[in-house]
Design an enzyme around this catalytic site. Structure first.
Site, PDB file in Angstrom:
ATOM      1  CG  HIS A   1      -1.788   1.065   1.477  1.00 17.32           C
ATOM      2  ND1 HIS A   1      -2.081   1.794   2.436  1.00 17.32           N
ATOM      3  CD2 HIS A   1      -2.710   1.851   0.457  1.00 17.32           C
ATOM      4  CE1 HIS A   1      -2.933   2.899   2.170  1.00 17.32           C
ATOM      5  NE2 HIS A   1      -3.394   2.606   1.024  1.00 17.32           N
TER       6      HIS A   1
ATOM      7  CG  HIS B   1      -3.623   8.844  -0.621  1.00 17.49           C
ATOM      8  ND1 HIS B   1      -4.121   9.517   0.310  1.00 17.49           N
ATOM      9  CD2 HIS B   1      -4.349   7.705  -0.990  1.00 17.49           C
ATOM     10  CE1 HIS B   1      -5.381   8.862   0.716  1.00 17.49           C
ATOM     11  NE2 HIS B   1      -5.462   7.646  -0.153  1.00 17.49           N
TER      12      HIS B   1
END
Length: 295
Positions: free
Chosen positions: A42, A84
């Site tokens: 991740h 992100h």
């Protein structure tokens, strides 16, 4: 001494011969040729390098992690970068939104370490990440659907369609085709579905005839009725689970696996539920666990 060198060289050559390409790893799970569970990191190896950095990707490659996930944003001058959040506040020593800066301007900021200190790493471009990953690791593009057509062109340019997973959040396949009529067959789509959506099964069913589709199920309750349908879904599609946080996996998360030393109740539970891929914030430990249980 010379004998040891030759042994090491032979092992290196043997590993090179046996090593699978990212394309082969993806193709295997679609052909149902393996029971091996792939590990997805991740935002890269963010515990050892800044999240979504080139170095975090290189760490994944060096540690033989199967998949690296990252996210996209766009600068004022239209350049795709890896980021992100909606702002650069949390992950860099700058402030503002990516679209507030040109690429040249945003590259003057430095990515922060996990402890919040500036590093020497800068925000990478999509092109830099693709060049680094090419033929070395499967990439998973998460937050980036709004740039779909643009990214497809870049993947074609880099000849990386077959080693890429592209995430689609809850959108039926027919609706996707209306917006994007020429989706390459060799590109893997990942449908991310929430079991609380009453249309979840119907949406999954719209992808039944698309061969390269992964189903990712996010669930905060491990008694969700949709989980009982996983064996049925697996007849057509590989299954991706997340062990990131309790709300993604019904409490079968990374921290319990590592900090409470209960991997069987967490990662093992996800494997038993039918995972083909597990995305983790502890990819190295997860890979060690899967190796231990021969998955």
């Amino acid at each position: 001494m010379k004998k040891n060198i030759w042994v090491a060289l032979l092992l290196f050559i043997q590993l090179g011969v046996n090593a699978q390409t990212p394309q082969e790893k993806l193709n295997e799970i679609f052909r149902k040729k393996t029971e091996k569970v792939l590990v997805a990191a991740h935002r890269g190896d963010w515990r050892n390098s800044p999240e979504n950095s080139v170095q975090s990707l290189k760490n994944c490659i060096d540690r033989d992690i199967d998949v690296a996930e990252f996210d996209l944003a766009k600068t004022k001058d239209g350049k795709l970068i890896i980021m992100h959040d909606k702002t650069i506040n949390r992950t860099t020593n700058g402030k503002g939104k990516p679209q507030d800066f040109t690429l040249e301007e945003i590259r003057k900021f430095y990515l922060l370490s996990g402890t919040g200190h500036p590093t020497r790493h800068i925000i990478p471009t999509l092109e830099e990440m693709l060049v680094t990953a090419k033929d070395k690791i499967i990439i998973d593009i998460d937050k980036g659907y709004e740039y779909f057509d643009e990214v497809i062109l870049e993947l074609k340019k880099q000849k990386m369609l077959e080693q890429t997973i592209y995430n689609i959040y809850g959108l039926p396949y027919d609706s996707l085709l209306i917006k994007h009529q020429n989706i390459p067959e060799e590109l893997t789509l990942q449908l991310i579905i929430n079991p609380k959506n009453p249309e979840a099964e119907k949406i999954i069913d719209t992808y039944k005839n698309r061969k390269r589709t992964i189903i990712q199920i996010i669930f905060d309750n491990d008694t969700s009725p949709l989980l009982s349908k996983v064996p049925e879904f697996k007849k057509r599609h590989p299954i991706w689970f997340n062990s990131l946080w309790p709300e993604h996996c019904g409490g079968h998360d990374d921290d319990i696996a590592v900090e409470e030393n209960k991997p069987d109740e967490t990662w093992g539970w996800l494997v038993a539920k039918g995972a083909n891929i597990i995305q983790s914030d502890r990819p190295i430990e997860l890979k060690q666990y899967l190796k231990k249980i021969n998955k």
